[in-house]
Scaffold this motif. Sequence first.
Motif, short mmCIF file in Angstrom:
data_model
loop_
_atom_site.label_atom_id
_atom_site.label_comp_id
_atom_site.label_asym_id
_atom_site.label_seq_id
_atom_site.Cartn_x
_atom_site.Cartn_y
_atom_site.Cartn_z
N ILE A 192 -63.73 -72.50 -31.63
CA ILE A 192 -62.71 -73.49 -31.74
C ILE A 192 -63.18 -74.25 -30.75
O ILE A 192 -62.96 -75.44 -30.71
N ALA A 193 -63.39 -74.04 -29.51
CA ALA A 193 -63.47 -74.32 -28.33
C ALA A 193 -64.66 -75.35 -28.25
O ALA A 193 -64.71 -76.56 -28.24
N ARG A 194 -65.83 -75.01 -28.83
CA ARG A 194 -66.87 -75.61 -29.18
C ARG A 194 -66.86 -76.63 -30.05
O ARG A 194 -67.36 -77.83 -29.84
N PHE A 195 -66.24 -76.82 -31.01
CA PHE A 195 -65.73 -77.62 -31.99
C PHE A 195 -64.83 -78.73 -31.42
O PHE A 195 -65.19 -79.96 -31.40
N GLU A 196 -63.78 -78.22 -30.75
CA GLU A 196 -62.88 -79.27 -30.16
C GLU A 196 -63.52 -80.20 -29.22
O GLU A 196 -63.26 -81.09 -28.70
N ALA A 197 -64.69 -79.64 -28.10
CA ALA A 197 -65.19 -80.42 -27.47
C ALA A 197 -66.10 -81.39 -28.05
O ALA A 197 -65.96 -82.54 -27.22
N ARG A 198 -66.65 -80.93 -29.02
CA ARG A 198 -67.46 -82.14 -29.57
C ARG A 198 -66.81 -83.18 -30.54
O ARG A 198 -66.82 -84.18 -30.28
N GLU A 199 -65.28 -82.72 -30.87
CA GLU A 199 -64.36 -83.69 -31.28
C GLU A 199 -63.86 -84.69 -30.52
O GLU A 199 -63.58 -85.57 -30.78
N ASN A 239 -70.24 -81.02 -40.00
CA ASN A 239 -70.95 -81.78 -40.69
C ASN A 239 -70.20 -83.27 -40.83
O ASN A 239 -70.73 -84.22 -40.88
N MET A 240 -68.68 -82.93 -41.22
CA MET A 240 -67.87 -84.17 -41.45
C MET A 240 -68.02 -85.02 -39.75
O MET A 240 -68.19 -86.16 -39.93
N LEU A 241 -67.95 -84.47 -38.74
CA LEU A 241 -68.05 -85.08 -37.27
C LEU A 241 -69.45 -85.65 -37.23
O LEU A 241 -69.65 -86.94 -36.95
N THR A 242 -70.64 -85.19 -37.87
CA THR A 242 -71.68 -85.88 -37.94
C THR A 242 -71.70 -87.07 -38.68
O THR A 242 -72.37 -88.40 -38.18
N TYR A 246 -66.15 -95.24 -47.67
CA TYR A 246 -67.13 -94.49 -47.25
C TYR A 246 -67.07 -93.05 -47.47
O TYR A 246 -66.20 -92.69 -47.75
N ALA A 247 -68.47 -92.62 -47.56
CA ALA A 247 -68.28 -91.23 -48.05
C ALA A 247 -68.33 -90.10 -46.86
O ALA A 247 -69.00 -90.40 -45.94
N MET A 248 -67.67 -88.94 -47.02
CA MET A 248 -67.66 -88.07 -45.90
C MET A 248 -68.67 -86.85 -46.09
O MET A 248 -68.76 -86.06 -45.17
N GLY A 249 -69.22 -86.83 -47.35
CA GLY A 249 -70.20 -85.82 -47.40
C GLY A 249 -69.67 -84.64 -48.69
O GLY A 249 -68.57 -84.74 -48.92
N ASP A 250 -70.76 -84.45 -49.32
CA ASP A 250 -70.36 -83.30 -50.42
C ASP A 250 -69.70 -82.02 -50.00
O ASP A 250 -68.90 -81.67 -51.01
N THR A 265 -72.18 -90.86 -37.40
CA THR A 265 -73.12 -91.90 -38.01
C THR A 265 -72.66 -93.30 -38.63
O THR A 265 -73.16 -94.39 -38.22
N LEU A 266 -71.18 -93.02 -38.97
CA LEU A 266 -70.88 -94.37 -39.72
C LEU A 266 -70.15 -95.21 -38.79
O LEU A 266 -70.16 -96.55 -38.89
N PHE A 267 -69.47 -94.68 -37.75
CA PHE A 267 -68.50 -95.39 -36.85
C PHE A 267 -68.77 -95.43 -35.38
O PHE A 267 -67.77 -95.70 -34.61
N THR A 268 -70.00 -95.00 -34.83
CA THR A 268 -70.25 -95.15 -33.28
C THR A 268 -71.53 -96.25 -33.47
O THR A 268 -72.40 -95.96 -34.26
N ALA A 269 -71.57 -96.78 -32.32
CA ALA A 269 -72.67 -97.77 -32.08
C ALA A 269 -73.93 -96.94 -31.88
O ALA A 269 -73.78 -95.96 -31.27
#
Length: 322
Positions: free
Chosen positions: A174-181, A310-313, A294-298, A317-321
């Motif tokens: 959870i900590a690993r994911f939330e840091a990326r989030e 994968n959704m964060l990725t 926009y598609a979020m992935g299969d 891709t879609l919404f960052t410069a």
Amino acid sequence: MISAGFRIFAGIAGLFLSLIFTTHAFAEGWPREIKTSHGILTLQQPPQRIVSTSVTVTGTLLAINAPVIASGASGPNSRFADQQGFFRQWGDIAKQRGVERLYIGEPNAEAIAGQAPDLIIIAATGGDSALKLYDQLSAIAPVMVVNYDNKSWQDLAKELGQATGKEADAAAVIARFEAREAALKKAIKLPPQPVSALVYSADGKTSNLWTPVSPQGQLLQELGFKLALVPLNIAASLSQGKRHDIIQLSGEKMPDALNGQTLLLFSASQTDAERLLTNPFLAKLPAVEGKRVYAMGDDTFRLDYYSASNMLTQLETLFTAR
């Protein structure tokens, strides 16, 4: 001078004491009581042979390194599942850990009993629920009933961590994911708000709209997205029974309910997004007119650590410069 015999004796004694302390640590905190929708479940010791009847829950069990030995499965060789019927986002991990397939679709008590489990996990709702076999399975091993339609995968991970003795593993993932989030939230440039988040059917005639309490809705809100409000008359009439995470839409209700300035399609590829854009029934939606679909992935129909990552990725891709 210390004799060789004494050193051997000391080594054996140290090993014996190590085993004692290891056993004590293993048993510390057990037995423990777990609150479930079917009452209090008492577990005498950390389970070693977990059977998951829910292919949705299996991903979270794998993420916290719980000893899951077998799992129910969905239809194999699909957009969403591998040749075993396991979700593609964690199918390789299940293979590495030797997780066996119990059955495809319909729950099978005999297959579950054949695994000699010491804990059976059942989803309370959804297409992968084996709740109707609760009494039968309770004669085989302790049964834990979990809900995944009204909580984030992180909350589910904490719940499963407590039941399996994997609290530390759950906290770490959870900590690993939330840091990326948190990093993504700072970098993301949100599309026009609010958004409608949904699963769009293959025939274009129905859709399931994610609610704010759904795992998908919660994740979007944590990243700063605002979910469009559904007209009360639609929300009241089209919620799906006991499910908390979706509102079913069809026919003339769809244009009124899909009122977000941006549409985010779950369990979808870019091909699905393009297909929605050509639906004449939805042509007047603000998001469609602005081509903000926009598609979020299969793999985002059910969120676990792997699919949420994968959704964060995809959002990055879609919404960052670049």
